[in-house]
Write a protein that holds these residues in place. Sequence first.
Motif, PDB file in Angstrom:
ATOM      1  N   ALA A 151      -9.409   3.368  15.420  1.00 51.18           N
ATOM      2  CA  ALA A 151     -10.241   3.725  14.306  1.00 51.18           C
ATOM      3  C   ALA A 151     -10.682   2.463  13.442  1.00 51.18           C
ATOM      4  O   ALA A 151     -11.778   2.328  13.084  1.00 51.18           O
ATOM      5  N   ALA A 152      -9.554   1.516  13.323  1.00 49.42           N
ATOM      6  CA  ALA A 152      -9.770   0.305  12.729  1.00 49.42           C
ATOM      7  C   ALA A 152     -10.685  -0.548  13.466  1.00 49.42           C
ATOM      8  O   ALA A 152     -11.701  -1.100  12.738  1.00 49.42           O
ATOM      9  N   GLY A 153     -10.759  -0.640  14.770  1.00 53.77           N
ATOM     10  CA  GLY A 153     -11.827  -1.332  15.506  1.00 53.77           C
ATOM     11  C   GLY A 153     -13.105  -0.768  15.366  1.00 53.77           C
ATOM     12  O   GLY A 153     -13.956  -1.699  15.169  1.00 53.77           O
ATOM     13  N   ALA A 154     -13.107   0.499  15.217  1.00 53.64           N
ATOM     14  CA  ALA A 154     -14.535   0.990  14.926  1.00 53.64           C
ATOM     15  C   ALA A 154     -15.192   0.870  13.464  1.00 53.64           C
ATOM     16  O   ALA A 154     -16.263   0.569  13.429  1.00 53.64           O
ATOM     17  N   GLY A 155     -14.203   0.514  12.682  1.00 56.50           N
ATOM     18  CA  GLY A 155     -14.609   0.341  11.233  1.00 56.50           C
ATOM     19  C   GLY A 155     -14.994  -1.095  11.185  1.00 56.50           C
ATOM     20  O   GLY A 155     -15.806  -1.320   9.801  1.00 56.50           O
ATOM     21  N   THR A 156     -14.911  -1.841  12.097  1.00 56.87           N
ATOM     22  CA  THR A 156     -15.513  -3.100  11.932  1.00 56.87           C
ATOM     23  C   THR A 156     -17.060  -3.200  11.832  1.00 56.87           C
ATOM     24  O   THR A 156     -17.795  -3.966  11.428  1.00 56.87           O
ATOM     25  N   LEU A 157     -17.701  -1.876  12.802  1.00 54.74           N
ATOM     26  CA  LEU A 157     -19.147  -1.802  12.486  1.00 54.74           C
ATOM     27  C   LEU A 157     -19.572  -1.757  11.061  1.00 54.74           C
ATOM     28  O   LEU A 157     -20.522  -2.549  10.587  1.00 54.74           O
ATOM     29  N   MET A 158     -18.956  -0.779  10.429  1.00 53.91           N
ATOM     30  CA  MET A 158     -19.370  -0.655   8.864  1.00 53.91           C
ATOM     31  C   MET A 158     -19.195  -1.904   8.139  1.00 53.91           C
ATOM     32  O   MET A 158     -19.816  -2.141   7.084  1.00 53.91           O
ATOM     33  N   ARG A 159     -18.042  -2.573   8.468  1.00 54.76           N
ATOM     34  CA  ARG A 159     -17.787  -3.855   7.386  1.00 54.76           C
ATOM     35  C   ARG A 159     -18.957  -4.801   7.680  1.00 54.76           C
ATOM     36  O   ARG A 159     -19.467  -5.447   6.877  1.00 54.76           O
TER      37      ARG A 159
END
Length: 314
Positions: A151-159
């Motif tokens: 999930a944290a890796g996926a969140g880099t997209l929104m960042r």
Amino acid sequence: MTPTYADIADAAARIDGLVRPVTVAPAAPGPDPLWFALEFLQFTGSFKARGAQNFVRAHAAAGTLPEAGVTIASGGNAGLACAWAARDAGVPATVFLPETAPPVKIARLRGYGAEVRLIGPEYKQALAACREFAASTGALAAHAYDHPLIAAGAGTLMRELTTRIPDLDTVLVAVGGGGLFTGTAIAAQHAGVRTVAVEPAGCSSLHAALAAGRPVPVTVDSVAADALGAPDVSAMALAAAQHPNVRSVLVDDDTIRAARRLLWDEHRIAVEYGAATALAALLDTGSGAVYRPEPGERVCVVLCGANTDPSDLV
């Protein structure tokens, strides 16, 4: 454990140079503030590359990446990303898929050098077989969505989106098991951006969890089930969805089909049904869209994957 924004920042540093920065494009010329996040251009054809690299690289750095490699159960996209990240790290990957997995995804997995095992009609049978395999071989078990590193890796997209679209108000993202949604919602909350979680009515695990107050099993019956057909949503996704800056909506299969067709006809973008699900929330099907932005609202739709056979678009 639900990841924090600090975990997403750590993931961004860990996978820097290993994934493609997201490309953002206006949906159309003119004053309408709508953008597409073209994450289907990501390595392996979906956002899953981010979480897979974060998972594998974190274990490699910690010395916990075994010679037996990694194993995962997947509808296809998470398996592709895991196999690619494992190959990049020099370890084998064994991927368990439902027998209904699209042939295009099976072929690409084998192209990455993964051992592919087709188990049962649904994801849950593949997941059980994957867990047995990990226990018997010592392979490191990854997860398609229910892991904080994923999930944290996926969140880099929104960042990245918050730096590419100034003053972004709202992001629309499709939801399956909740890995992309969890990371997106956490990073969006940090930036003061609204998250709209869009699910097919035929596999609405997050919507059902919000109604029940806990993750509950749901039936999986949608044209987008190969990407979004999780039998239940993760507890961390439910926690993220309970934030007041999140809205959960459902779309039917006909609208998903219409969104995928529109993306091809109007934009020459060929994506899988799971990716089109996010856009479907904005389509007016005669009774109104399930999400209607306010005038001037700056909206981004995440087009998360394109591992599809485009032959039915022409």
